[in-house]
Design a protein around this motif. Structure first.
Motif: not given
Lengths: 310, 310
Positions: A178-179, A197-203, A215-217, A242-246
């Motif tokens: 996933t990129v 697609g991203a399982a977390a908002v990380d570095d 940014l499309f996220f 997928h990182a949850p939004l809430a």
């Protein structure tokens, strides 16, 4: 359900007098989806004759084919008359089926399942597509089939994810599964960051988004247990990539810390309460976290990279 | 181009509060196609970010992506962020591409092309589909995933055809490549004959259509050399598995000799002059040879087998 041959009417790569006339509004004709028929003996239990690439749209247009429960369908079986792409590709859109019967001759089944000629021909060497490698974190000019530049440069960054479900038992996870993408015009100008697609908002995500104008996220799930609460799937959002939004640790809070003027949520799941414009969740989303609507914002979205300097 | 997660909104097998509310018109929300973005540095040369299963519809909704010539497209390349079905399936709809570049990580390419996990998982054992064999000329009750009858009985008859193009170099032609279907309710009633592809109207086609109340028949091409005349493809209609409609030896003349009250042309190619409601060719088609329009006649078409006795 549909009455056009393979490619539909109009066809993506065709400006013959019919296709061009229809698009220009000059032809007395009707747009048609690719061919298929739905039949029923009782109006309750339905059988599809062929499964066209347009099947998702065709199902939505026919109320008799709509489900009555969260994971259900009045479509009880499919019958194929051949293994042509325009008769089969819709099968891939029925991927949440539960053993949905598909009636074919032995020959058509063998060709589809055993020989794997469909994917082999369409995705393999000599087919309609030409594969180009994206090296991670290398700015790559995007060229057309003739090697001519398109004027765009793309850089891929590995982001937290997982292999697609159909690979889970086949391959171990890999950073390249996933990129996120950073896109800009070759002549310079603002950066568009794209992380559907991203399982977390990380570095890594922050690196994709650094100094981007937009940014499309990944806006798939509002809550981690969204599918479990509806009895659809026991897996948590993160386990599905997928990182949850809430929440205070959620993606929206983390994205708010980024210095990105426009943040647009994309890839929203059908269970996401943000889809309801009147929901309490929707009111909680800052206006700088927009979610793209197909119709309303698509011109803005698609012209982001087209208008450097704005 | 689209903003929904895999399956889209609404989803074919989902009646969660969002999907059901949207269909019922109770939800303040917008239907969404599956996620993807189109970008361009100049508004002329376009690059797709991911290729969703809804790609055909998405292209038609964006005039900037429409072709300017019979076989052409302003879409110059595709960039994938993952190998998920909702990011890749649209690639199969670009099957008339000519080496269209697809930029991916090596991992995503290998998984799609070499491992063939996508088709393997979706079409293979343990996947969402369950294959059932149609023996030629044997009436087969159509059952659902649990083995319960749907109330329909189908019989397949081999008709003149050819292997799909992606099989041409892999397997020799076989009678089971292309079949016509006879459908009826298990409780009796009229027969629906369905022949969406046939290279000739011969005794096999006549056997499918015998005593049918309604026949759907291959209306792909008006003339044998229709594609060659437009410079699209040198092959004749018959070589592509489709009997041309026009002429004293054409399909329309041959179908006129059948004792079938309703005859409906289906699977019309985008080049077929019948699509133009004002064309001279259209005026030549007897009203008993109707061609199905997606919108206008779809209820009639889909209820043919549902209403035995009418």
């Amino acid at each position: 359900m549909g009455s056009a041959a393979g490619g539909g009417f109009p066809q993506w790569n065709c400006a013959c007098p019919n296709c061009e006339g229809l698009r220009a509004g000059r032809l007395a004709a009707t747009a048609r989806t690719q061919e298929g028929v739905a039949v029923s003996a009782d109006g309750e239990r339905w059988v599809l004759l062929n499964a066209s690439p347009d099947l998702r749209l065709q199902i939505e247009r026919l109320p008799a084919l709509h489900p009555r429960a969260p994971r259900e369908s009045p479509i009880r079986a499919v019958v194929l008359t051949s293994g042509e792409v325009d008769h089969c590709l819709g099968l891939f859109s029925l991927r949440e089926g539960r053993g949905l019967p598909v009636y074919t001759t032995a020959r058509v089944r063998d060709a589809l399942v055993r020989e794997n000629a469909l994917a082999g021909r369409l995705l393999g060497a000599g087919g309609p597509l030409g594969w180009r490698r994206l090296e991670l974190e290398v700015a790559t000019p995007v060229a057309d089939a003739g090697g001519r530049p398109t004027g765009l440069v793309v850089e891929a960054v590995a982001v937290p994810g997982k292999p697609p479900r159909h690979l889970e038992s086949v391959l171990d996870p890999d950073p390249e599964d996933t990129v996120g993408l950073r896109l800009r015009a070759a002549r310079g100008g603002p950066v568009l960051a794209y992380v559907p697609g991203a399982a977390a908002v990380d570095d890594a995500v922050r690196r994709v988004a650094a100094s981007a104008a937009c940014l499309f996220f990944d806006g798939t799930f509002w809550r981690s247990n969204e599918l479990a609460d509806l009895g659809i799937d026991a897996r948590r959002a993160e386990a599905m990539g997928h990182a949850p939004l809430a929440g205070t640790e959620g993606a929206i809070a983390r994205l708010a810390a980024l210095d990105v003027p426009r943040r647009i949520l994309i890839h929203l799941n059908n269970t996401n309460p943000l889809l309801d414009e009147t929901s309490p969740e929707r009111q909680k989303v800052p206006s700088k976290n927009r979610h793209a609507a197909d119709a309303a914002t698509r011109r803005t979205a698609s012209s982001t990279a087209a208008a450097p300097g704005t």
